[in-house]
Design a protein around this motif. Structure first.
Motif, PDB file in Angstrom:
ATOM      1  N   TRP A 162       2.148   2.731  13.761  1.00 38.89           N
ATOM      2  CA  TRP A 162       3.431   2.059  13.981  1.00 38.89           C
ATOM      3  C   TRP A 162       3.926   1.356  12.723  1.00 38.89           C
ATOM      4  O   TRP A 162       5.105   1.318  12.433  1.00 38.89           O
ATOM      5  CB  TRP A 162       3.344   1.103  15.171  1.00 38.89           C
ATOM      6  CG  TRP A 162       2.277   0.033  15.033  1.00 38.89           C
ATOM      7  CD1 TRP A 162       1.004   0.106  15.476  1.00 38.89           C
ATOM      8  CD2 TRP A 162       2.411  -1.226  14.377  1.00 38.89           C
ATOM      9  NE1 TRP A 162       0.325  -1.040  15.152  1.00 38.89           N
ATOM     10  CE2 TRP A 162       1.164  -1.872  14.480  1.00 38.89           C
ATOM     11  CE3 TRP A 162       3.471  -1.870  13.730  1.00 38.89           C
ATOM     12  CZ2 TRP A 162       0.930  -3.131  13.943  1.00 38.89           C
ATOM     13  CZ3 TRP A 162       3.235  -3.129  13.198  1.00 38.89           C
ATOM     14  CH2 TRP A 162       1.981  -3.753  13.315  1.00 38.89           C
ATOM     15  N   PHE A 163       2.977   0.818  11.944  1.00 36.53           N
ATOM     16  CA  PHE A 163       3.409   0.168  10.711  1.00 36.53           C
ATOM     17  C   PHE A 163       3.957   1.213   9.744  1.00 36.53           C
ATOM     18  O   PHE A 163       4.969   1.013   9.080  1.00 36.53           O
ATOM     19  CB  PHE A 163       2.238  -0.590  10.076  1.00 36.53           C
ATOM     20  CG  PHE A 163       2.662  -1.622   9.084  1.00 36.53           C
ATOM     21  CD1 PHE A 163       2.864  -2.943   9.466  1.00 36.53           C
ATOM     22  CD2 PHE A 163       2.907  -1.288   7.750  1.00 36.53           C
ATOM     23  CE1 PHE A 163       3.278  -3.891   8.550  1.00 36.53           C
ATOM     24  CE2 PHE A 163       3.319  -2.236   6.830  1.00 36.53           C
ATOM     25  CZ  PHE A 163       3.499  -3.538   7.228  1.00 36.53           C
ATOM     26  N   LEU A 181       0.860  -1.190   0.000  1.00 41.04           N
ATOM     27  CA  LEU A 181       0.000   0.000   0.000  1.00 41.04           C
ATOM     28  C   LEU A 181       0.896   1.239   0.000  1.00 41.04           C
ATOM     29  O   LEU A 181       2.003   1.204   0.540  1.00 41.04           O
ATOM     30  CB  LEU A 181      -0.880   0.038   1.258  1.00 41.04           C
ATOM     31  CG  LEU A 181      -2.124  -0.846   1.341  1.00 41.04           C
ATOM     32  CD1 LEU A 181      -2.833  -0.596   2.664  1.00 41.04           C
ATOM     33  CD2 LEU A 181      -3.067  -0.565   0.173  1.00 41.04           C
ATOM     34  N   LEU A 189      -1.320   5.730   2.908  1.00 35.79           N
ATOM     35  CA  LEU A 189      -2.591   5.035   3.099  1.00 35.79           C
ATOM     36  C   LEU A 189      -2.505   3.949   4.176  1.00 35.79           C
ATOM     37  O   LEU A 189      -3.502   3.297   4.496  1.00 35.79           O
ATOM     38  CB  LEU A 189      -3.056   4.401   1.784  1.00 35.79           C
ATOM     39  CG  LEU A 189      -3.636   5.357   0.738  1.00 35.79           C
ATOM     40  CD1 LEU A 189      -4.204   4.587  -0.435  1.00 35.79           C
ATOM     41  CD2 LEU A 189      -4.732   6.240   1.350  1.00 35.79           C
ATOM     42  N   ILE A 190      -1.310   3.730   4.684  1.00 35.48           N
ATOM     43  CA  ILE A 190      -1.184   2.724   5.744  1.00 35.48           C
ATOM     44  C   ILE A 190      -1.809   3.286   7.005  1.00 35.48           C
ATOM     45  O   ILE A 190      -1.419   4.357   7.481  1.00 35.48           O
ATOM     46  CB  ILE A 190       0.303   2.348   5.966  1.00 35.48           C
ATOM     47  CG1 ILE A 190       0.818   1.616   4.730  1.00 35.48           C
ATOM     48  CG2 ILE A 190       0.460   1.493   7.212  1.00 35.48           C
ATOM     49  CD1 ILE A 190       2.298   1.371   4.728  1.00 35.48           C
ATOM     50  N   ALA A 191      -2.803   2.566   7.507  1.00 33.40           N
ATOM     51  CA  ALA A 191      -3.617   3.138   8.575  1.00 33.40           C
ATOM     52  C   ALA A 191      -2.959   3.035   9.945  1.00 33.40           C
ATOM     53  O   ALA A 191      -3.156   3.884  10.800  1.00 33.40           O
ATOM     54  CB  ALA A 191      -4.992   2.458   8.600  1.00 33.40           C
ATOM     55  N   ASN A 192      -2.166   2.003  10.155  1.00 38.57           N
ATOM     56  CA  ASN A 192      -1.526   1.830  11.452  1.00 38.57           C
ATOM     57  C   ASN A 192      -0.322   2.754  11.596  1.00 38.57           C
ATOM     58  O   ASN A 192       0.598   2.712  10.784  1.00 38.57           O
ATOM     59  CB  ASN A 192      -1.029   0.386  11.594  1.00 38.57           C
ATOM     60  CG  ASN A 192      -2.053  -0.475  12.293  1.00 38.57           C
ATOM     61  OD1 ASN A 192      -2.534  -0.112  13.362  1.00 38.57           O
ATOM     62  ND2 ASN A 192      -2.388  -1.587  11.676  1.00 38.57           N
TER      63      ASN A 192
END
Lengths: 261, 354, 254
Positions: C195-196, C186, C190-193
């Motif tokens: 920490w990720f 992604l 757009l990465i929702a987390n």
């Protein structure tokens, strides 16, 4: 089988399982850690990295973490069987299988032993995965009966995967069996609805997932965990059917191994 | 629980029908026309007939690839024969595999042990596979481990064991269910002399004091000579000679003189001189050998004759007949490894002055 | 120079003589591309997703993945040389360390180029975009080779240090972690987390994938390309440094 023969079968199966479980205790980095870390890693990468996919239009499953938690449960059920298959192949290569074949009265006790060990390890992996999933926000709203159904599906899947892997290992009788065990398992897992529900998949994976037996188990598991079961019996039946097929596959593999010495 | 154990023990012993009745059924081996073919290969075993009497130590002697292990695998129900039949402990190896496995103990050539398990853990595993209850298994395991001298190492992982220790453990494992017949496939291959002798002592003791029948394969003549009551010599999948070591040697009968000249060009003349005393027999490069026509008393005459012919002798040996001579006489080949394992020559004269 | 030539030739022929290894290391990324292009197509419906072809998007990850396989190849090759004794023979020649490293890596570069061309052709055949055009394709190829050599030098360092093929193989999961904990699946925003997203931001693999992707999706994006090439060069510098150090130790040891 007489009562005595049954007792002896159970003892043989148990010590063979004990050997596998014992290795996990004394050499966890080799025999345990990979099977725990792999599903955790996939859970982190998918549930963590792809969570935005849960916001895609028409994605109507309530919680992406839960969605991936069920996937990782089923995946580790399959890979638990695969890893056990590697042990069988390695035991053929070292000659250890001969020791077992000449000592066990009923040789299918070997397969039973590996299966018990595979299940033991899978249960441990499931506990770890579940703890991680709950910490990171998976929601479990199904009742006890629903969760029991998930457990039955996962256990059946684990046993079927082990029997499949045993069948390959007993036919090839060397570590060259490893990729042949791994590849079909991998294909089975990856062509199921991994990232999104089936109706959101476009293209060939959608077609394949319609006929992939993993699909039914994943979907039933995802429905059960949110307490909205729909196709549970079908999934359990498919899993039991897989066992019925793979049990024949493993037994004929054992016959082949016996004939080849 | 203990009552149940006793019942099981009885049933197991009850299976020993015919034991002690003197027939071959009890704990003997009867083999008829046993054949094994492998795909893409010659017949590994090409029609073997043999009988091993209860309590006997039978030595199966032959070079690498002669068919020894294949025979053992068939008799221990690891490999179905292509043709022929065999009864082990009175049970058909094809139709009654489980009953055969109950009656036999097997130590295979590869002695496959799990490097991550200790000796005690191996015992537990082996006993369990035979269906022996845990308490009983522990008792027998202790005793067997002590018997093969591994008590001190019993809680160490087998991965760190020496070759001799592994073989001893393998032997102990093969005995855990108190088998009536013991199959040992090349039990001392790769062991040093000391470990080898220790293992021989143990096998000999088993047969004499416990009445265990032993089927032993080896490529060492010395081993068959020292251990076996009877020897079958196998070559290319067939038994070429069979009998007690003494009878086999007596058949060949006469000692061999082997000599090497100090100058290589004298070899032919030396051979001619030696031929006056007996028939030529194969000898290593640079030497000549004859099988003496009469007894060893002629050695002095051989020396005198060589001296008279003015041949300087670098080495002169007289060999008592060995199983290698038997093997040579029957197959025209020496056994592999016979040079270092054959019985030492009975007389040796080195670098005789001419 | 002739030393380099000889080692390069050896490295190349070894690569070419193991078609099974080359092919299998190409099949797997292509399979993952096929699965993800279909299985994750719903992601393109997310607001602000940069393209409506997930295949085009996923192709960036595929190039990176191919390069990572080259890492293993280089490490395994040198470990085999050490285990098989070829390395000891090399030491008896007046071979210089840099020559060894350059020679070994040339095979890796070739494999990287070959893989990248294949991936590009397969991608385009199935309808992937290439906004930056022919010149962009050449730059993409250059980046693929650079990345293969950069990660190859890491593999070489590992192989030289351990001298053991299994140890090199054992590092494979680590590479997988780098690949999956990146912006490969992604776009980073757009990465929702949180920490990720933080992990992907510090993972250099993200920037390399984004550089590949920029040529496919948006054309010429100077910033993305600079970051991608920069990260690759940094990895190359680190890898070469580690390989040279490992080589020096090994030369002294044996």
């Amino acid at each position: 089988m007489s009562a005595l023969a049954r007792t002896r079968f159970a003892r043989a199966a148990w010590v063979i399982a004990w050997r596998q479980l014992h290795r996990m205790v004394i050499k966890p980095t080799t025999f345990l850690l990979p099977s725990v870390l792999m599903p955790i890693f996939f859970f982190v990468a998918f549930a963590g990295g792809l969570s935005a996919v849960g916001d895609a239009p028409n994605f109507d499953y309530p919680n992406y973490t839960t969605f991936q938690y069920v996937f990782v449960l089923m995946q580790s059920a399959v890979f638990g069987g695969v890893f056990a298959g590697f042990s069988v192949a390695a035991d053929f290569e070292s000659g250890f299988v001969r020791r077992m074949m000449v000592a066990t009265q009923t040789r299918s006790a070997m397969i039973a032993g590996y299966a018990i060990a595979a299940l033991g390890r899978a249960i441990l992996v499931w506990v770890v995965v579940t703890v991680v999933a709950l910490i990171s926000g998976a929601e479990v709203s199904g009742g006890a009966g629903d969760l029991l159904s998930i457990a039955i599906i996962a256990v059946f899947l684990n046993i079927a995967a082990l029997l499949f892997a045993c069948g390959i290992a007993m036919r090839l009788r060397s570590l060259q069996a490893a990729p042949l065990i791994q590849l079909p398992a991998f294909l089975l897992i990856m062509t199921a609805p991994v990232y999104v529900p089936r109706d959101l998949i476009e293209g060939w994976v959608h077609t394949v997932s319609d006929v992939n037996p993993m699909t039914a188990m994943l979907e039933a598991g995802r429905e059960l965990i949110i307490g909205d079961p729909a196709r549970t019996l079908a999934a359990i039946a498919i899993a039991a059917g897989l066992i019925a097929v793979t049990v024949v596959w493993a037994r004929t593999g054992l016959r082949r191994a016996e004939a080849a010495g | 629980m203990s009552g149940g154990n006793a019942g099981e023990a009885n049933e197991r012993n009850g299976g020993n029908a015919g034991e002690g009745s003197g027939g071959y059924g009890g704990n003997g081996i009867e083999v008829e026309g046993l054949v094994r073919e492998f795909k893409k290969g010659p017949r590994a075993v090409d029609g073997i007939d043999l009988r091993v009497k209860p309590g006997e130590i039978y030595g199966f002697l032959g070079p690498n690839g002669a068919g020894k292990s294949t025979t053992v695998h068939m008799l221990t129900t690891l490999l179905p024969p292509t043709a022929g039949t065999a009864r082990v402990a009175g049970h058909d190896i094809i139709k009654e595999g489980p009953a055969v496995r109950d009656a036999i103990g097997v130590a295979l050539q590869e002695a496959a042990l799990d490097p991550f398990l200790t000796a005690h853990e191996h015992m537990r595993l082996q006993a369990g596979m035979h269906g022996i209850p845990k308490a009983e298994a522990r008792r027998r395991g202790e005793r067997l481990i002590e018997r093969v001298g591994l008590s001190e190492a019993a809680d160490r992982k087998v991965g760190g064991y020496s070759g001799g220790m592994k073989r001893r453990l393998d032997l102990a494992l093969a005995l855990v269910h108190e088998p009536r017949i013991l199959f040992l496939d090349e039990p001392t291959t790769g062991l040093d002399v000391q470990s080898r002798t220790a293992l021989w002592d143990e096998v000999g003791r088993l047969a004499s004091s416990h009445g265990v029948t032993v089927f032993l394969t080896t490529q060492y003549l010395e081993e068959a000579d020292a251990l076996a009551d009877r020897v079958g010599i196998i070559d290319d999948g067939r038994i070429v000679a069979e009998g007690t070591p003494d009878v086999l040697k007596a058949e060949i009968g006469r000692p061999t003189v082997e000599a090497a000249p100090a100058e290589a060009d004298a070899l032919e003349r030396m051979g001619a001189v030696l031929e006056r005393f007996g028939q030529r027999s194969p000898a290593p490069q640079g030497s000549a050998a004859v099988r003496l026509d009469a007894g060893t008393g002629e050695l002095a005459e051989v020396v005198r004759a060589l001296d008279a012919a003015k041949i300087r002798v670098a080495n002169l040996e007289i060999h008592a007949p060995t199983l290698d001579d038997v093997f040579l006489a029957k197959t025209g080949k020496h056994l592999e490894g016979s040079a270092d394992s054959a019985a030492p020559p009975t007389g040796e004269l080195e670098a005789l002055p001419a | 120079m002739s030393q380099i030539g000889y080692l390069a030739q050896r490295s190349l022929t070894r690569t070419l003589r193991q078609p099974a290894v080359v092919v299998s290391s190409m099949i797997f990324p292509l399979f993952l591309l096929a699965v993800n292009a279909s299985g994750l197509s719903a992601a393109t419906d997310l607001p602000d997703f940069p393209t409506d072809s997930y295949l085009t998007f996923a192709l960036g990850l595929t190039f990176m993945q191919g390069a990572l396989f080259a890492t293993m190849g280089a490490g395994q090759a040198i470990a085999q040389d050490i285990q098989g004794g070829f390395f000891n023979r090399l030491q008896l020649t007046p071979l210089r360390g840099p020559a060894l490293i350059v020679g070994q890596l040339s095979g890796v570069a070739l494999q990287g180029a070959f893989q990248a061309v294949t991936y590009l052709l397969v991608g385009i055949a199935f309808g992937a975009d290439l906004e930056a055009g022919i010149a962009g394709a050449l730059l993409l190829l250059a980046l693929a080779m650079l990345v293969a050599v950069a990660f190859g030098s890491l593999g070489l360092a590992l192989g030289l240090r351990t001298g053991n093929g299994e140890a090199v193989q054992g590092a494979f999961p680590l590479l997988f972690v780098l690949l999956f904990l990146s912006s490969g699946a992604l776009p980073r925003d757009l990465i929702a987390n949180d920490w990720f997203q933080a992990i992907t931001t510090v993972n250099p693999v993200s920037y390399i994938i984004e550089a590949f992707r920029s040529l496919l999706i948006s054309g010429w994006d100077g910033e993305a390309l600079a970051l991608g090439f920069g990260c690759a060069l940094a990895v190359l510098a680190a890898g070469t440094f580690a390989a040279t150090a490992a080589l020096r130790t090994r030369m002294a040891r044996t």
